[in-house]
Design a protein around this motif. Sequence first.
Motif, short mmCIF file in Angstrom:
data_model
loop_
_atom_site.label_atom_id
_atom_site.label_comp_id
_atom_site.label_asym_id
_atom_site.label_seq_id
_atom_site.Cartn_x
_atom_site.Cartn_y
_atom_site.Cartn_z
N ALA A 170 -16.75 22.87 -26.71
CA ALA A 170 -16.15 21.57 -27.04
C ALA A 170 -14.80 21.38 -26.35
CB ALA A 170 -15.99 21.44 -28.55
N ASP A 185 -20.02 24.37 -32.54
CA ASP A 185 -20.99 24.60 -31.46
C ASP A 185 -20.75 25.97 -30.84
OD1 ASP A 185 -22.53 24.51 -29.06
OD2 ASP A 185 -22.36 22.33 -29.02
N SER A 243 -15.44 20.07 -22.98
CA SER A 243 -15.87 18.66 -23.07
C SER A 243 -14.69 17.73 -23.27
CB SER A 243 -16.86 18.50 -24.24
OG SER A 243 -18.07 19.16 -23.98
N TRP A 269 -23.22 20.46 -21.89
CA TRP A 269 -22.97 21.74 -21.22
C TRP A 269 -22.20 21.45 -19.94
CZ3 TRP A 269 -26.92 24.48 -17.67
CH2 TRP A 269 -26.39 25.70 -17.23
N HIS A 280 -18.95 16.16 -29.72
CA HIS A 280 -19.14 17.61 -29.72
C HIS A 280 -18.76 18.17 -31.08
CE1 HIS A 280 -19.71 20.63 -26.28
NE2 HIS A 280 -20.03 21.25 -27.40
N HIS A 330 -24.62 22.79 -32.47
CA HIS A 330 -25.08 22.28 -31.18
C HIS A 330 -26.25 21.31 -31.29
CE1 HIS A 330 -25.50 22.29 -26.86
NE2 HIS A 330 -26.77 22.66 -26.95
N THR A 368 -22.34 25.50 -26.37
CA THR A 368 -21.53 24.85 -25.34
C THR A 368 -20.11 24.70 -25.85
OG1 THR A 368 -22.24 22.66 -26.11
CG2 THR A 368 -23.49 23.64 -24.29
N HIS A 401 -28.22 15.25 -23.94
CA HIS A 401 -27.82 16.31 -24.86
C HIS A 401 -27.80 17.65 -24.12
CE1 HIS A 401 -28.87 19.57 -27.85
NE2 HIS A 401 -27.75 19.08 -28.34
N SER A 402 -26.72 18.41 -24.30
CA SER A 402 -26.61 19.76 -23.76
C SER A 402 -26.79 19.74 -22.24
CB SER A 402 -27.62 20.67 -24.46
OG SER A 402 -27.36 22.03 -24.20
N ALA A 418 -22.86 16.97 -27.17
CA ALA A 418 -22.70 18.42 -27.04
C ALA A 418 -23.02 18.88 -25.62
CB ALA A 418 -23.59 19.15 -28.04
N SER A 438 -14.78 14.49 -32.04
CA SER A 438 -14.99 15.84 -32.57
C SER A 438 -15.69 15.75 -33.91
CB SER A 438 -13.63 16.54 -32.71
OG SER A 438 -13.78 17.81 -33.29
#
Length: 226
Positions: free
Chosen positions: A160, A155, A163, A131, A151, A187, A158, A106-107, A129, A181
């Motif tokens: 999307a 958010d 991503s 980064w 994502h 986030h 970060t 995550h992140s 989500a 999506s």
Amino acid sequence: MASVAPTLHGTTGSAGSARPVVVLLHGGKVASHDPVRPWHLSYLRMVPIARMLRRAVGRDADVVLLRYRYRGWNGAERSPVADAQWAIETLLRAREPGARVVLVGHSMGGRTAAAVAGHPAVAGVVALAPWWPSGTETDTMAPGSRLLVVHGTRDRWTDATLSDAATSRAARRGVVARFVSMAGAGHFMLHRSWRWSRLTRDAVRDVLFAPDSAARDGIRPADRPI
């Protein structure tokens, strides 16, 4: 800087085990050498996901949550990457050659997962989500490996769009990639948390149990916002 070490929480496997392993990677900060504590929210956020995965695949795979040394990515130092590399090597040391690894991050954990996804044992990545500031983070992934990126459309931490671009980029290189999506989600995976968990569970099962021959080149059509 205090001396700290990364730690693994969960079943790490016995000598000679052929069981695959799922490694969970938590989020963090852009820059910080403060040690990660078990009460930090970025770490705690992954605890229920680890429990869910143990219920879902615990008979067939070990599920391990890594706690980094430091809270930050820390620029070129890439602090959590060294910790994730250590975790993979430590877990594989107790396993037979060919054991699979699945990464769930995550992140900042998603960035960490992508950074170590080139390890030959890594069969798939679930990035929640993530980064991914450059949009090229998935270039480490081998063709035929599997990628799920989830994502939220709301958010603010970060990006999307990056991503989605990184997912498409991976697919063009032969990674079996899917971008989902999550409409209205931010986030921290609170909005429709059950959906984040279900997508993660299904993607991990897909990597662990789908035969290699079932891998498809190219990207699956991106899901509509859900």
